[in-house]
Design an enzyme around this catalytic site. Structure first.
Site, PDB file in Angstrom:
ATOM      1  CB  CYS A  21      40.543 -54.652   3.262  1.00 20.61           C
ATOM      2  SG  CYS A  21      40.940 -53.330   4.416  1.00 20.61           S
ATOM      3  CG  HIS A  76      51.011 -56.898  14.611  1.00 17.92           C
ATOM      4  ND1 HIS A  76      50.865 -55.597  14.215  1.00 17.92           N
ATOM      5  CD2 HIS A  76      50.576 -57.663  13.577  1.00 17.92           C
ATOM      6  CE1 HIS A  76      50.369 -55.554  12.988  1.00 17.92           C
ATOM      7  NE2 HIS A  76      50.185 -56.805  12.577  1.00 17.92           N
TER       8      HIS A  76
END
Length: 374
Positions: A21, A76
Site C-alpha cells: 500500500c 528484508h
C-alpha cells in the site's frame, strides 16, 4: 522484458515485483560473473525497467530508490512477510501480497529458482510468525485505522453517504469495516463499471463511473480514495466546488492511495478534514503495544528462516565442485582397481568384491569431510 533462463545480455536474470500500500519493491537475482561493475549495471537496468514501465524520470527514481543487496535482501523480504515492515505492525494483508508477487513472477516466467525459493522462505516465516506468536493478534490494517479515524471525527455513520474511489482490496476492506459500524449508503466509483458493480453488489451500494464524480462529491459525507491511479484524481477545485453546494455539512476525506488520489491542499477548504497514509500510520503507531512485545519472538523466526535460505543458496555454488570432486575420485578408484586387477589375476570373485567394497568405502570416507565442509 525479463524471462527467466532467456538469452538476455542483461545482468538481471530473475525479477519479481512486490506492490504494497505504500511502496513498490523490485527483487532481482543477477548474473555478475562477467561484469566489471555488476552492482552498478544491475541497478541501472532495474531503474531503466521502471522508467520504461511507468514513464518516470530517471533522476526522480534515483532520488527515491533505496537499495539492498545480498543477505540484506533476504532479511528484508522475510521481515516484510512477517509484518515487521508494514505501516501497521503485523497487518495480515502483506503475507497475501508476498504470495501474489511470487505467483505473478512464476506466471510471467520472470522469477526463477532463486527468487521462488526466497519468496517461499519468506512466506513460511510469515505463516510461522502468525501461528507461533501474537504479532497478528488484534492487528489493524490501514483500512481499519482509516474507518476508526472517521468514527472518532463523526461519532456515527448513520445517515452518512460514503463515496469510495476504487474497487480493489483496500476499498473492499474499508467498506466491510464501515458496514460493521452502521454505514449503509455507499457509492463505489471505479474506472470500469463492472468492477464497481461487483463491489457494490457485495455491500448493497450503487456503482458509478468516474465521470459521475462531479455529482457525487456534493453528496459525500465521507470520501475514501484508494485507487491505483498514477496521478491525482480529485483536485482542490473539485472539492471546493462541491463544498459550496453543502456549506453546512463537513466532509471527511481519507486518502489511502499511493500515490495520493486527492490534492493535499483540500484540507484548506472550510469543512474538509483530510487524512492520508502518513497520518494513519501515526494513529496506528499508538495501538501496537501488544504486537510490539512480539517483535523479539518474530525476529527469532526471521533469523532461523534466513539462515535456512542462505544455507541453501550457498550450496548452489558448490554443487558442481562437489560433483567434479566425486567424479575425479571415482576415476582414480576405477583406474587403481584396474591396475590392481592386472597385478592380482589369481584373485577369486568373492575376494575381488571385498577389494571393491574396500575401495568404495575408502573413497567415501576420504570425501566425507571436505564435502560437508563445502
Amino acid at each position: 522484458r525479463f524471462r527467466c533462463g532467456s538469452d538476455t545480455p542483461w545482468s538481471v536474470v530473475e525479477l519479481s515485483i512486490l506492490s504494497t500500500c505504500n511502496r513498490t519493491e523490485v527483487y532481482a537475482f543477477c548474473d555478475t560473473g562477467t561484469r566489471p561493475t555488476p552492482g552498478e549495471d544491475s541497478r541501472a537496468e532495474i531503474l531503466q525497467f521502471i522508467q520504461d514501465a511507468r514513464q518516470v524520470e530517471s533522476q526522480e527514481l534515483e532520488k527515491l530508490a533505496r537499495w539492498k543487496t545480498g543477505p540484506e535482501v533476504v532479511n528484508h523480504l522475510t521481515r516484510v512477510a512477517c509484518g515487521l515492515e508494514s505501516l501497521v505492525l503485523g497487518e495480515p494483508q502483506i503475507l497475501g501480497q508476498v504470495g501474489d508477487a511470487m505467483r505473478l513472477g512464476l506466471i510471467m516466467n520472470s522469477s526463477g529458482p532463486v527468487l521462488t525459493r526466497l519468496f517461499q522462505s519468506a512466506i513460511r516465516a510469515g505463516r510461522r510468525a502468525r501461528t507461533e506468536t501474537q504479532i497478528g493478534h488484534h492487528s489493524m490494517n490501514i483500512a481499519t485505522v482509516a474507518v476508526n479515524t472517521v468514527e472518532r471525527e463523526l461519532g456515527t455513520f448513520e445517515g452518512k453517504t460514503v463515496v469510495v474511489l476504487g474497487a480493489g482490496e483496500m476499498a473492499d476492506l474499508a467498506l466491510s469495516q464501515l458496514q460493521k459500524k452502521g454505514a449503509a449508503d455507499f457509492r463505489i466509483v471505479n474506472r470500469t463499471i463492472a468492477k464497481a458493480k461487483e463491489l457494490a453488489g457485495k455491500y448493497n451500494g450503487a456503482a458509478c463511473v468516474f465521470e459521475q464524480i462531479g455529482q457525487l462529491l456534493p453528496q459525500a459525507d465521507i470520501l475514501i480514495a484508494s485507487t491505483g491511479a498514477p496521478h491525482t484524481l480529485v483536485t482542490h477545485e473539485m472539492l471546493e466546488f462541491a463544498m459550496q453546494k453543502r456549506p453546512s455539512r463537513p466532509m471527511m476525506v481519507l486518502d489511502i492511495a499511493v500515490p495520493r488520489d486527492v490534492e493535499t491542499t483540500v484540507e484548506q477548504i472550510p469543512g474538509v478534514t483530510r487524512c492520508d497514509i502518513d497520518d494513519l500510520q501515526m494513529v496506528a503507531g499508538n495501538s501496537t503495544l501488544l504486537r510490539r512485545q512480539q517483535i523479539p519472538h518474530v525476529e527469532e523466526i526471521v533469523e532461523i528462516e534466513n539462515d535456512r535460505f542462505l544455507q541453501w543458496f550457498r550450496s548452489i555454488g558448490v554443487e558442481d565442485t562437489i560433483c567434479s570432486l566425486r567424479r575425479k575420485a571415482d576415476e582414480i578408484r576405477d583406474s587403481e582397481l584396474a591396475r590392481l586387477s592386472s597385478l592380482l589375476p589369481e584373485l577369486d570373485q568373492e575376494s575381488w568384491q571385498v577389494v571393491e567394497k574396500f575401495a568404495d568405502s575408502l573413497v567415501n570416507k576420504l570425501l566425507h569431510d571436505p564435502t560437508v565442509q563445502m
